[in-house]
Design a protein around this motif. Sequence first.
Motif, short mmCIF file in Angstrom:
data_model
loop_
_atom_site.label_atom_id
_atom_site.label_comp_id
_atom_site.label_asym_id
_atom_site.label_seq_id
_atom_site.Cartn_x
_atom_site.Cartn_y
_atom_site.Cartn_z
N GLY A 1 36.73 36.52 21.53
CA GLY A 1 35.75 36.02 21.99
C GLY A 1 36.75 35.40 23.71
O GLY A 1 36.21 35.28 24.61
N THR A 2 37.60 34.78 22.73
CA THR A 2 38.15 33.61 23.86
C THR A 2 39.44 34.64 24.65
O THR A 2 39.25 34.20 26.10
N ALA A 3 39.85 35.74 24.23
CA ALA A 3 40.63 36.14 24.86
C ALA A 3 39.64 37.07 26.66
O ALA A 3 40.36 36.71 27.05
N ILE A 4 39.06 37.28 25.69
CA ILE A 4 37.60 37.79 27.17
C ILE A 4 37.38 36.82 27.51
O ILE A 4 37.32 36.92 29.33
N SER A 5 37.17 35.90 27.28
CA SER A 5 36.42 34.73 28.49
C SER A 5 37.60 33.80 29.53
O SER A 5 37.16 33.71 30.38
N LYS A 6 38.76 34.32 28.89
CA LYS A 6 39.95 33.31 29.84
C LYS A 6 40.63 34.66 30.73
O LYS A 6 40.07 34.67 32.04
N LYS A 7 40.08 36.23 30.74
CA LYS A 7 40.32 36.75 31.78
C LYS A 7 39.08 37.37 32.60
O LYS A 7 39.20 36.98 33.29
N PHE A 8 38.22 37.12 32.26
CA PHE A 8 36.99 36.78 33.33
C PHE A 8 37.01 35.46 33.99
O PHE A 8 36.91 35.63 35.28
N GLY A 9 37.28 34.67 33.39
CA GLY A 9 37.84 32.84 34.51
C GLY A 9 38.54 33.80 35.37
O GLY A 9 38.17 33.30 37.11
N ASP A 10 39.68 33.87 34.71
CA ASP A 10 41.24 34.47 35.65
C ASP A 10 40.36 35.58 37.08
O ASP A 10 41.25 35.45 37.55
N MET A 11 39.12 36.51 36.59
CA MET A 11 38.95 37.28 37.54
C MET A 11 38.83 36.62 38.40
O MET A 11 38.36 37.10 39.30
N ARG A 12 37.41 35.52 38.36
CA ARG A 12 36.68 34.52 38.80
C ARG A 12 37.48 33.89 40.05
O ARG A 12 37.29 33.61 41.63
N ASN A 13 38.50 33.62 39.28
CA ASN A 13 39.75 32.89 40.52
C ASN A 13 40.57 33.54 41.37
O ASN A 13 41.66 32.70 41.61
N SER A 14 40.91 34.93 40.80
CA SER A 14 41.93 35.85 42.27
C SER A 14 40.81 35.78 43.38
O SER A 14 39.95 35.43 43.38
N PRO A 15 41.59 36.20 44.58
CA PRO A 15 41.73 36.47 45.91
C PRO A 15 40.60 37.69 46.33
O PRO A 15 39.74 37.34 46.80
N THR A 16 41.00 38.56 44.49
CA THR A 16 40.05 39.98 45.33
C THR A 16 38.32 39.08 45.15
O THR A 16 37.92 39.63 45.92
N PHE A 17 37.92 38.43 43.60
CA PHE A 17 36.92 38.22 43.32
C PHE A 17 36.29 37.57 44.63
O PHE A 17 35.56 36.90 45.61
N LYS A 18 36.91 36.42 45.05
CA LYS A 18 36.69 35.21 45.90
C LYS A 18 36.69 35.91 47.50
O LYS A 18 35.53 36.06 48.05
#
Length: 162
Positions: A89-106
């Motif tokens: 769960g922690t790893a998935i949350s971290k991945k979603f956080g990283d994805m949300r902060n990525s330039p592509t998502f922005k």
Amino acid sequence: MLSEEEKEELKAELVQLEDEITTLRQVLSAKERRLVEIKQKLGMNLMNELKQNFSRSWHDVQTTTAYKKTHETLSHAGQKATAAFSNVGTAISKKFGDMRNSPTFKSFEERVETTVTSLKTKVGGTNHGGGSFEEVLSSTAQASAQSSAGGPRRAEGEELQC
């Protein structure tokens, strides 16, 4: 071979033993009836006795070495499984956080905001300030729901004002 005298003694003893057994059966039957009466007066019944026997047996099982070892092993396995799920769960949350902060998502977020702002302007919305991603998604969903439900009806010949 037995003599006649020995046979007679054995027959007499046999009759005496049969009489004693009959007497003992009668005494035992009377004692069993008394036992049932006492249990009824004390409120004890078959179900209560079964519960007590089951509780006693379960307690006996719980005190065995095999039960204790099995319980300990399963408890340890449960703790390890809980820790593993927590880590996932922690790893998935971290991945979603990283994805949300990525330039592509922005970039995607900015495009959605621009699209929603444009839609709001065309539909006649009042909030032109953009807003957070969640607000943008919410307003887009509302606009989509209105358009799929037919939106506000206008009279024939009436023009849409921007």
